[in-house]
Design an enzyme around this catalytic site. Structure first.
Site, mmCIF file in Angstrom:
data_model
loop_
_atom_site.group_PDB
_atom_site.id
_atom_site.type_symbol
_atom_site.label_atom_id
_atom_site.label_comp_id
_atom_site.label_asym_id
_atom_site.label_seq_id
_atom_site.Cartn_x
_atom_site.Cartn_y
_atom_site.Cartn_z
ATOM 1 C CD GLN A 1 -6.889 30.133 7.741
ATOM 2 O OE1 GLN A 1 -8.089 30.945 8.379
ATOM 3 N NE2 GLN A 1 -6.802 29.023 6.568
ATOM 4 C CG ASN A 2 -5.304 24.843 12.003
ATOM 5 O OD1 ASN A 2 -6.411 25.612 12.008
ATOM 6 N ND2 ASN A 2 -5.136 24.083 11.629
ATOM 7 C CG HIS B 1 -6.203 33.460 12.488
ATOM 8 N ND1 HIS B 1 -6.873 32.580 11.443
ATOM 9 C CD2 HIS B 1 -5.881 34.078 11.525
ATOM 10 C CE1 HIS B 1 -7.625 33.573 11.184
ATOM 11 N NE2 HIS B 1 -6.244 34.361 10.891
ATOM 12 C CB CYS C 1 -0.150 40.371 33.505
ATOM 13 S SG CYS C 1 1.866 41.673 33.406
ATOM 14 C CB SER D 1 -14.198 27.819 4.779
ATOM 15 O OG SER D 1 -13.626 28.770 5.820
ATOM 16 C CB ALA E 1 -5.760 17.133 4.806
#
Ligand code: OAD
Length: 253
Positions: A105-106, A123, A152, A194, A236
């Site tokens: 998700q990082n 994400h 752009c 979480s 971790a």
């Protein structure tokens, strides 16, 4: 500090014998690289800022310069950080299991910088920008004077970070890959998350319901061993290297 955490033997066996392992990571794995998590009550990003001011399409349209500058700062911090022992252990794990799928998700690219390949970024990533109006990734943004977002090169519209904001859907291919990897694995590890943001939060349960063993590795779980659900309390950067070494004593982690 627990440099040699006690690991459940059932989990070590499950890792050693797994043909397919799927890992889901969250901000906790990058906390040891010095990056803030989202929901830590003192220094979590969402304890200090309101998501509706910074992390929605409406916030960007209302104040593109502010939102762009905020993410530019986040990216600068991520780029200056080094991968943690947890990131490195997952890169090493790739050399030992027949099939490893790393879902994150990082948005900080630290897994890739640690050497992981084929990372599924649920994400999105701060490493890319995309056109707000055309919704396509842009490789050659046109810089503007000042701190505002670049333009752009095709339509002249605003470019935004290629990340998922609140109220937005996850990239379809990444979500499909994540769901398949959850269903097809023998062992699913959820590390430093979480598990409150859907649909990523459901992935461990999807794996469990398809017969996988599941381990949650987090600072705020209570240590208890109830296979096929293993709950491991710890950092971790300590748990992951210990787990890889317990399964493959000669592993270089
Ligand atoms: P959270 O901030 O919600 O959770 C981080 C988790 O990591 C917490 O459960 C901490 O206890 C745990 N943690 C902290 N340090 C740790 C460490 N050293 N080792 C192990 N665990 C540790 O972050 P996420 O779950 O990643 O979405 O948040 C999910 C999503 O919410 C993010 O991707 C972001 C956010 O809104 C978007 O921006 C779309």
């Amino acid at each position: 500090m627990h440099p040699n955490p006690t690991l459940p033997p059932g989990l070590i066996d499950a890792l050693r014998s797994a043909r397919a392992v799927t890992v889901l990571t969250g901000a906790g794995i990058s906390a040891e690289s010095g990056l803030p998590t989202f929901r830590d009550p003192t220094d979590g990003i969402w304890s200090r800022f309101r998501p509706q001011d910074l992390a929605t399409p409406a916030a960007f349209r209302a104040n593109p310069a502010l939102v762009w500058a905020w993410y530019a700062e986040l990216k600068a911090r991520a780029d200056a950080a080094e991968p943690s022992a947890g990131h490195r252990a997952l890169a090493a794990l790739e050399r030992h299991v027949p099939r490893l799928t790393l879902l994150t998700q990082n948005i900080d690219s630290l897994h890739q910088r640690a050497g992981s390949t084929g990372v599924v970024e649920l994400h999105g990533t701060l490493a890319r920008v995309r056109c707000l109006d055309e919704d396509v990734v842009v490789e050659d943004p046109v810089p503007v004077d000042g701190d505002g977002p670049p333009c752009c090169p095709r339509c002249g519209g605003l470019l935004r970070p290629d990340i998922v904001w609140f109220e937005e859907l996850l990239p379809e291919a990444a979500l499909r890959a994540a769901q398949s990897a959850a269903e097809a694995c023998d062992l699913f590890l959820a590390v430093g998350t979480s598990l409150v943001v859907e649909p990523a939060a459901s992935l461990p349960y999807r794996a469990l319901s398809h017969g996988a063993s599941v381990a949650i590795l987090n600072l705020d779980v209570t240590e208890r061993v109830t296979p096929p659900l293993f709950l491991l309390h710890g950092r971790a950067g300590e748990l992951l290297p210990a787990l890889v070494r317990a399964a493959w004593p000669n592993a270089e982690v």
